[in-house]
Design an enzyme around this catalytic site. Structure first.
Site, short mmCIF file in Angstrom:
data_model
loop_
_atom_site.label_atom_id
_atom_site.label_comp_id
_atom_site.label_asym_id
_atom_site.label_seq_id
_atom_site.Cartn_x
_atom_site.Cartn_y
_atom_site.Cartn_z
N GLY A 9 38.70 30.00 43.19
CA GLY A 9 39.49 30.29 44.39
C GLY A 9 40.94 29.90 44.16
N HIS A 10 41.45 30.30 43.00
CA HIS A 10 42.85 30.02 42.67
C HIS A 10 43.25 30.82 41.44
CE1 HIS A 10 41.33 27.52 39.40
NE2 HIS A 10 40.53 26.94 40.28
N ALA A 11 44.56 30.81 41.17
CA ALA A 11 45.10 31.42 39.94
C ALA A 11 45.94 30.35 39.25
CB ALA A 11 45.95 32.63 40.29
N ARG A 18 40.56 33.74 40.32
CA ARG A 18 39.15 33.70 39.90
C ARG A 18 38.29 33.00 40.94
NH1 ARG A 18 41.06 30.30 36.09
NH2 ARG A 18 42.79 31.72 36.27
#
Ligand code: TYD
Length: 132
Positions: free
Chosen positions: A47-49, A94
């Site tokens: 839940g981040h890049a 992702r």
């Protein structure tokens, strides 16, 4: 969007298989290795890049789903083969989910942990990836 699979060389043996990762043969030189384990059923990770960090994700055991989003398109793949990893470029969002019981997700990262390298806010990610 394209998913960059990486084949990990392995030595097959009736006594058990052996897979090898060597720095010089990887697309980046890992500075950090970590792994997810004991992931409860139904749990979601990621839940981040990342702005600069590259990662190689390998399903050491069991399986899980990896969803990659570039801000326009998304692709979902299931990782279940310990000799096939996925490379995650910079600025790709992702999400990991549907972990099977006992699964282990190995992550090789190009940099040491740095919270400032994360984009954890979806709107910030969309702004950063949208064309000017
Ligand atoms: P995070 O990278 O968000 O986990 P995932 O993407 O696998 O769901 O990290 C979860 C927490 O752990 C967060 O508080 C940062 C911390 N962390 C470290 O301290 N060092 C590390 O190397 C990593 C990967 C995470």
């Amino acid at each position: 969007m394209e998913v960059k699979w990486l084949d990990i060389p392995s030595i097959k043996d009736p006594r058990g298989n052996l897979a090898v990762l060597e720095n010089s043969k990887l697309p980046f030189k890992p500075k950090r290795v970590y792994y997810l384990f004991d992931v409860p059923s139904g749990s979601e990770r990621g839940g981040h890049a990342h702005k600069n960090l590259l990662q190689l994700i390998i399903p050491l055991s069991g399986s899980f789903e990896l969803v990659l989003k570039d801000g326009q398109k998304q692709k979902s793949v299931t990782l279940h083969n310990p000799t096939k990893g996925v490379l995650i470029p910079t600025m790709v969002w992702r999400e990991l989910r549907n972990f099977s019981a006992g699964s282990v997700c190995l992550v090789l990262a190009s940099e040491e942990y740095e919270e400032e390298d994360y984009i954890r806010d979806w709107n910030e990610f969309i702004s950063a990836t949208s064309q000017p």
